[in-house]
Design a protein around this motif. Structure first.
Motif, PDB file in Angstrom:
ATOM      1  N   ASN A  81      29.258 -21.833  24.226  1.00 48.60           N
ATOM      2  CA  ASN A  81      27.902 -21.445  24.620  1.00 48.60           C
ATOM      3  C   ASN A  81      27.501 -21.932  26.012  1.00 48.60           C
ATOM      4  O   ASN A  81      26.496 -21.461  26.546  1.00 48.60           O
ATOM      5  CB  ASN A  81      26.891 -21.933  23.572  1.00 48.60           C
TER       6      ASN A  81
ATOM      7  N   THR B  89      28.528 -18.670  27.997  1.00 49.04           N
ATOM      8  CA  THR B  89      27.430 -17.719  27.807  1.00 49.04           C
ATOM      9  C   THR B  89      27.033 -17.726  26.335  1.00 49.04           C
ATOM     10  O   THR B  89      27.796 -18.185  25.489  1.00 49.04           O
ATOM     11  CB  THR B  89      27.804 -16.300  28.260  1.00 49.04           C
ATOM     12  N   THR B  90      25.836 -17.221  26.065  1.00 51.26           N
ATOM     13  CA  THR B  90      25.356 -17.204  24.684  1.00 51.26           C
ATOM     14  C   THR B  90      25.174 -15.766  24.219  1.00 51.26           C
ATOM     15  O   THR B  90      25.077 -14.845  25.028  1.00 51.26           O
ATOM     16  CB  THR B  90      23.983 -17.893  24.571  1.00 51.26           C
ATOM     17  N   ARG B  91      25.107 -15.612  22.892  1.00 57.50           N
ATOM     18  CA  ARG B  91      24.792 -14.307  22.316  1.00 57.50           C
ATOM     19  C   ARG B  91      23.314 -14.019  22.589  1.00 57.50           C
ATOM     20  O   ARG B  91      22.467 -14.912  22.446  1.00 57.50           O
ATOM     21  CB  ARG B  91      25.021 -14.364  20.801  1.00 57.50           C
TER      22      ARG B  91
ATOM     23  N   LYS C 232      22.337 -18.288  29.544  1.00 55.20           N
ATOM     24  CA  LYS C 232      22.710 -19.552  28.905  1.00 55.20           C
ATOM     25  C   LYS C 232      21.753 -19.901  27.777  1.00 55.20           C
ATOM     26  O   LYS C 232      21.963 -20.869  27.064  1.00 55.20           O
ATOM     27  CB  LYS C 232      22.716 -20.702  29.930  1.00 55.20           C
TER      28      LYS C 232
ATOM     29  N   HIS D 283      20.383 -17.437  25.455  1.00 58.62           N
ATOM     30  CA  HIS D 283      20.237 -16.282  24.556  1.00 58.62           C
ATOM     31  C   HIS D 283      19.417 -15.142  25.141  1.00 58.62           C
ATOM     32  O   HIS D 283      18.887 -14.318  24.412  1.00 58.62           O
ATOM     33  CB  HIS D 283      19.685 -16.717  23.189  1.00 58.62           C
TER      34      HIS D 283
ATOM     35  N   GLU E 220      17.844 -28.102  18.258  1.00 56.60           N
ATOM     36  CA  GLU E 220      18.901 -28.366  19.241  1.00 56.60           C
ATOM     37  C   GLU E 220      19.135 -29.881  19.380  1.00 56.60           C
ATOM     38  O   GLU E 220      20.264 -30.349  19.447  1.00 56.60           O
ATOM     39  CB  GLU E 220      18.458 -27.762  20.587  1.00 56.60           C
TER      40      GLU E 220
ATOM     41  N   ASN F 169      24.520 -30.376  22.972  1.00 56.94           N
ATOM     42  CA  ASN F 169      25.399 -29.322  22.450  1.00 56.94           C
ATOM     43  C   ASN F 169      26.831 -29.396  22.963  1.00 56.94           C
ATOM     44  O   ASN F 169      27.664 -28.601  22.561  1.00 56.94           O
ATOM     45  CB  ASN F 169      24.836 -27.944  22.830  1.00 56.94           C
TER      46      ASN F 169
ATOM     47  N   SER G 273      25.467 -23.981  19.941  1.00 54.43           N
ATOM     48  CA  SER G 273      24.133 -23.418  20.151  1.00 54.43           C
ATOM     49  C   SER G 273      23.401 -23.483  18.816  1.00 54.43           C
ATOM     50  O   SER G 273      23.973 -23.909  17.810  1.00 54.43           O
ATOM     51  CB  SER G 273      24.197 -21.972  20.631  1.00 54.43           C
TER      52      SER G 273
END
Lengths: 398, 307
Positions: free
Chosen positions: A8, A11-13, A203, A205, A261, A295, A356
Motif C-alpha cells: 500500500n 499504491t492503494t485500492r 496513497k 485510496h 490505522e 502500516n 492499509s
C-alpha cells in the motif's frame, strides 16, 4: 486463492465509495468549472466541498492554502522550484539523503544545470536524521528545506515540527513531502510551522493523477504551469474535477479510519514483524521502530536477494516490494538502506510490507505461513549462506 | 514485473542442480554480494576423458540469475571441458527462451563462472577482463563501453555511423540523447588527442535542431481502417524488416520473415547473427520495432536456420 496485497505504500485500492462519488463527474456533471452556465457552476460547488474535506484532513485554516496538482511529484517540484525564485538572496537547498526521487532527482538536476548548492543531511543506522548536521547545513543562503514527513521504504517519521522551527530560525522556507504520511498520521497544519506540504491521492485510496500542495497563507508561490487562472493562478489547467472530488471523499474516509490505522493496522504490522523474526533467523527490522508509520514494515533477510523473494511470494499470491537492485534494473540497492549503512549482505534482501485499512489478520497469517519456506529455499541456493555458522549483522541501535 | 519466459520461471521455481557438489574438482566464483549477483559453479570432471560428470551451483541473485545458473549446469553436464568452453552466454539465454536486455548480464555471469571453474580445474586462475558501462540502448542491449569503443576504434563522428556500428538508437530512439552525449564527449577527447579533425567532430547543437518531416498528402480520415487484413499486416512487417536489414548486414548478419501466425511473427536470422551473443537482443529490437509499426503487441520468434 485470495490475493494478499501488502504494497500500500506503492499504491492503494481506490475505495468504492470514492469511485461512486466520482462517477457522475464523468458523464453527467462533466462541465468545466470555469464556464458560466449551469454545467460549470454545479462542478464549482462540488469542488468547493471537496476542498473542505481535504482541509479537514490536513487541519488547514483557509481553503486557498490548497493547490491541486497532478501528483505528489508535481507538488514536490513546484515547491522547490518556486522557493528558488521567491527567496531573494537565497539559492541553496537543504534536504536529506533518504528523500523520494521526486525531490532527490530534482536536486541533482538543479546542481548539474544551475549550480544550485544542495546539502544532503545524513541519517543514522536507524534512519534518523542527524540533527547536528542539519543545523550546520542551514544558513542565510538557504532558500528552502525539504524533508519528508515519513520515509516510503522504512516508514521512519521525521520530527518535521522541530525541523521547521530550525529552518525558520535560519529564515528558510520549510517543505515536507508528506505523501506517505497523509491519511496515516494525524496532521494539523493550522498550528504548524510547515510552509509547504506535498501529498498524493493514490496513497490514500483516491485515484492516481491527483495530488495537492499545501501553501501556507502568506508564502509566495511561483506556478510551475502557466496558462490559466485556475487555483488562483497558481496551477493553470482545467480542474481535474473527478480527481479532486475523489480525493475529497478519500480524505473524509481517511479521517474516519485514522483511529483504526493507528491501532488495528499497527497491531497487524507488529504481529507480522514479530512473527517473521521468530520464525526466521538472520533477519532484522530496518528503520526507527520508535517513530514509524503504523502500516510499514521493512525487514531485511540476510544473504538472499529481494527479487527472488518477491517472485516466490507472488507465486503464493502475496504482493509486497523490495528495495533490491534487480527489481529496478540498476546494480545499487535502495539508496535509503545504503544511507543507513545497512550492509550489502542485507540491503539486497530487504522486503517492505505496507498495510492499509483493508488489510486483515488473514493477510498476516498467509505471509507468516509462506515466508519461512521462501527464505529457506533461497538461502539453500545462496553461496553466502551457511546455516548455523553465520554471524548476523547487528544494527547498532544506539 | 520483468517479462520472463516460462522457461526462466520454471528454472527459477524449480532449479536443477542447485546446491553444493561435495567432490568437486573445479570451482568458479564470480560476482560479488555488493553487486547483488554472485555465482559459485562446482564441477566434477573425469580426469582421463575430461568429461563433466556433474555440475552444481549456488547463486545469490535475482530470478534470472538463478535460472541462468541452473540452465548452465544443464548445458554442460556430459560435455567435455573443450566442448563446454565453446558455449557462449547467448547459448544460456537461448536455452531459457531469451532474457530481458537488462538481465543479459545474468547469462554473462554464467559464461564467466564456467571459465573460472574450468581454469580452477586446470590449476589456472581466470581473469575477468570485461568491463561494462551504463546500459544506453535497451532495445539492442548496448552499453556505454560498447559505444565508446566503437567510436574510438572506427573514428565515428555521426549518430548514423554509431547506429550502423552498434545498433544503438536503431529502434525506439529514446536513448538518442544519452548516446549523443557519449559521442560528443569521446569526439572531444579525440580532437584533443589529435586523432580527428575538429571540423568533423560531432556537434550536439546541430544534432538537436528539429528535423523536417515529409508532408503526408493523404488525410487520416480517409485512410484510417478499423482492422488490418493479414496481408496488410504482413506487408507492414516486411517493410519494417527491410528497414532493419541494413543494420544487421552492417554486422554481417541478416533476417528474413518466415511466417505470421496471429500475434506470433517467425523470423530467421542468418549470417553473423547465427550464434551471435546479442541475437536475442536483436530479436527484442525487431519485436519492439514491429510492435510500434503495427500499433499492437506481438511476439517475434526466431526460427533456427534450415527449418
Amino acid at each position: 486463492m485470495r490475493p494478499v496485497y501488502l504494497d500500500n505504500n506503492a499504491t492503494t485500492r481506490v475505495d468504492p465509495k470514492v469511485v461512486s462519488a466520482m462517477l457522475p463527474f464523468f458523464t453527467e456533471q462533466f462541465g468545466n468549472a470555469s464556464s458560466m452556465h449551469a454545467f460549470g457552476s454545479e462542478v464549482g460547488a462540488a469542488l468547493k466541498r471537496a476542498r473542505q474535506q481535504l482541509q479537514a484532513l490536513l487541519g488547514t485554516e483557509f481553503d486557498h492554502e490548497i493547490v491541486y496538482t497532478g501528483s505528489g511529484t508535481e507538488s514536490d517540484n513546484t515547491a522547490l522550484l518556486s522557493a528558488l525564485e521567491t527567496q531573494p538572496g537565497r539559492d541553496e537547498i537543504v534536504t536529506s539523503t533518504v528523500e523520494h526521487p521526486a525531490v532527490l532527482a530534482l536536486c541533482q538536476w538543479l546542481q548539474k544545470t544551475r549550480g544550485t548548492k544542495v546539502f544532503y543531511t545524513p541519517v543514522d543506522s536507524r534512519g534518523r536524521l542527524d540533527i547536528d548536521a542539519y543545523r550546520k547545513a542551514l544558513s542565510p543562503k538557504t532558500a528552502i528545506v525539504s524533508i519528508m514527513w515519513a520515509n516510503n521504504e522504512t516508514g521512519t517519521i521525521f520530527p518535521v515540527e522541530q525541523l521547521a522551527d530550525l529552518a525558520h530560525e535560519a529564515g528558510a522556507l520549510f517543505h515536507t513531502d508528506a505523501v506517505q504520511a497523509v491519511g496515516k498520521v494525524p496532521i494539523d497544519l493550522k498550528t504548524s510551522e510547515i510552509d509547504l506540504l506535498s501529498l498524493s491521492g493514490h496513497k490514500l485510496h483516491a485515484p492516481k493523477g491527483i495530488g495537492a500542495l499545501y501553501v501556507r497563507r502568506g508564502v509566495r508561490l511561483r506556478p510551475l504551469l502557466r496558462g490559466g487562472h485556475q487555483e488562483r493562478g497558481r496551477r493553470a489547467s482545467t480542474e481535474n474535477a473527478p480527481g479532486i472530488i475523489g480525493l475529497g471523499v478519500a480524505a473524509e474516509l481517511a479521517l474516519e479510519h485514522m483511529h483504526d490505522e493507528q491501532t488495528r493496522v499497527k497491531a497487524l504490522r507488529d504481529r507480522l514483524e514479530k512473527g517473521l523474526l521468530q520464525r526466521i533467523g538472520n533477519a532484522f527490522v530496518t528503520g526507527d521502530t520508535e517513530n514509524r508509520l503504523p502500516n510499514t514494515a521493512n525487514i531485511a533477510f540476510e544473504f538472499i536477494e529481494g527479487e527472488g523473494i518477491l517472485l516466490l511470494l507472488n507465486k503464493a499470491g502475496i504482493a509486497c516490494s523490495s528495495g533490491s537492485a534487480c527489481t529496478s534494473g540498476s546494480l545499487e540497492p535502495s539508496h535509503v538502506l545504503r544511507a543507513m549503512k545497512v550492509p550489502y549482505t542485507a540491503a539486497h534482501g530487504a522486503i517492505r510490507f505496507s498495510f492499509s485499512r483493508e488489510s486483515s489478520d488473514d493477510d498476516v497469517d498467509r505471509v507468516l505461513d509462506a515466508m519461512p519456506t521462501v527464505v529457506e529455499k533461497l538461502r539453500a541456493l545462496s553461496p553466502f549462506w551457511k546455516a548455523g555458522q553465520q554471524a548476523a549483522f547487528e544494527p547498532t541501535y544506539a | 514485473m520483468w517479462d520472463y519466459t516460462d522457461k526462466v520461471k520454471e528454472y527459477f521455481y524449480n532449479p536443477k542442480n542447485a546446491g553444493v557438489l561435495e567432490d568437486a574438482n573445479g570451482v568458479g566464483d564470480v560476482g560479488a554480494i555488493s553487486c547483488g549477483d554472485a555465482l559459485r559453479l562446482m564441477l566434477k570432471v573425469e580426469q582421463d576423458t575430461e568429461i563433466i560428470l556433474a555440475a552444481k551451483f549456488q547463486t545469490f541473485g535475482c530470478g534470472s540469475a538463478i535460472a541462468s545458473s541452473s540452465a548452465l549446469t544443464e548445458l554442460i553436464i556430459g560435455k567435455t571441458v573443450t566442448e563446454a568452453l565453446e558455449l557462449t552466454n547467448q547459448d544460456i539465454a537461448d536455452f531459457l527462451g531469451g532474457l530481458p536486455p537488462e538481465k543479459m548480464h545474468c547469462s554473462v555471469m554464467g559464461y564467466e563462472a564456467l571459465r573460472a571453474a574450468i581454469a580452477n580445474y586446470k590449476g589456472d586462475t581466470w581473469e575477468d577482463d570485461h568491463e561494462e558501462g551504463a546500459l544506453l540502448c535497451k532495445c539492442f542491449g548496448v552499453d556505454e563501453g560498447m559505444v565508446e569503443r566503437a567510436i574510438r576504434v572506427n573514428k565515428l563522428t555521426t549518430m548514423e555511423q554509431v547506429t550502423h556500428f552498434t545498433k544503438a538508437t536503431g529502434s525506439c530512439g529514446t536513448c538518442v540523447e544519452s548516446v549523443e552525449s557519449v559521442l560528443a564527449r569521446v569526439n572531444a577527447d579525440m580532437v584533443a588527442a589529435g586523432e580527428i579533425d575538429a571540423a568533423l567532430a560531432f556537434d550536439p547543437a546541430r544534432a538537436a535542431l528539429p528535423q523536417r518531416r515529409e508532408r503526408v498528402k493523404s488525410s487520416p480520415l480517409t485512410t484510417a481502417k478499423p482492422q488490418m487484413t493479414l496481408l496488410q499486416r504482413i506487408r507492414i512487417i516486411e517493410a519494417a524488416i527491410e528497414e532493419l536489414r541494413p543494420y544487421l548486414k552492417a554486422d554481417g548478419g541478416d533476417c528474413e520473415l518466415v511466417d505470421v501466425d496471429g500475434d506470433r511473427v517467425m523470423v530467421r536470422l542468418s549470417g553473423a547473427c547465427v550464434g551471435c551473443q546479442a541475437a536475442s537482443v536483436t530479436i527484442g529490437g525487431i519485436q519492439e520495432r514491429l510492435a510500434t509499426k503495427l500499433g499492437r503487441p506481438l511476439r517475434v520468434i526466431p526460427v533456427p536456420p534450415g527449418h
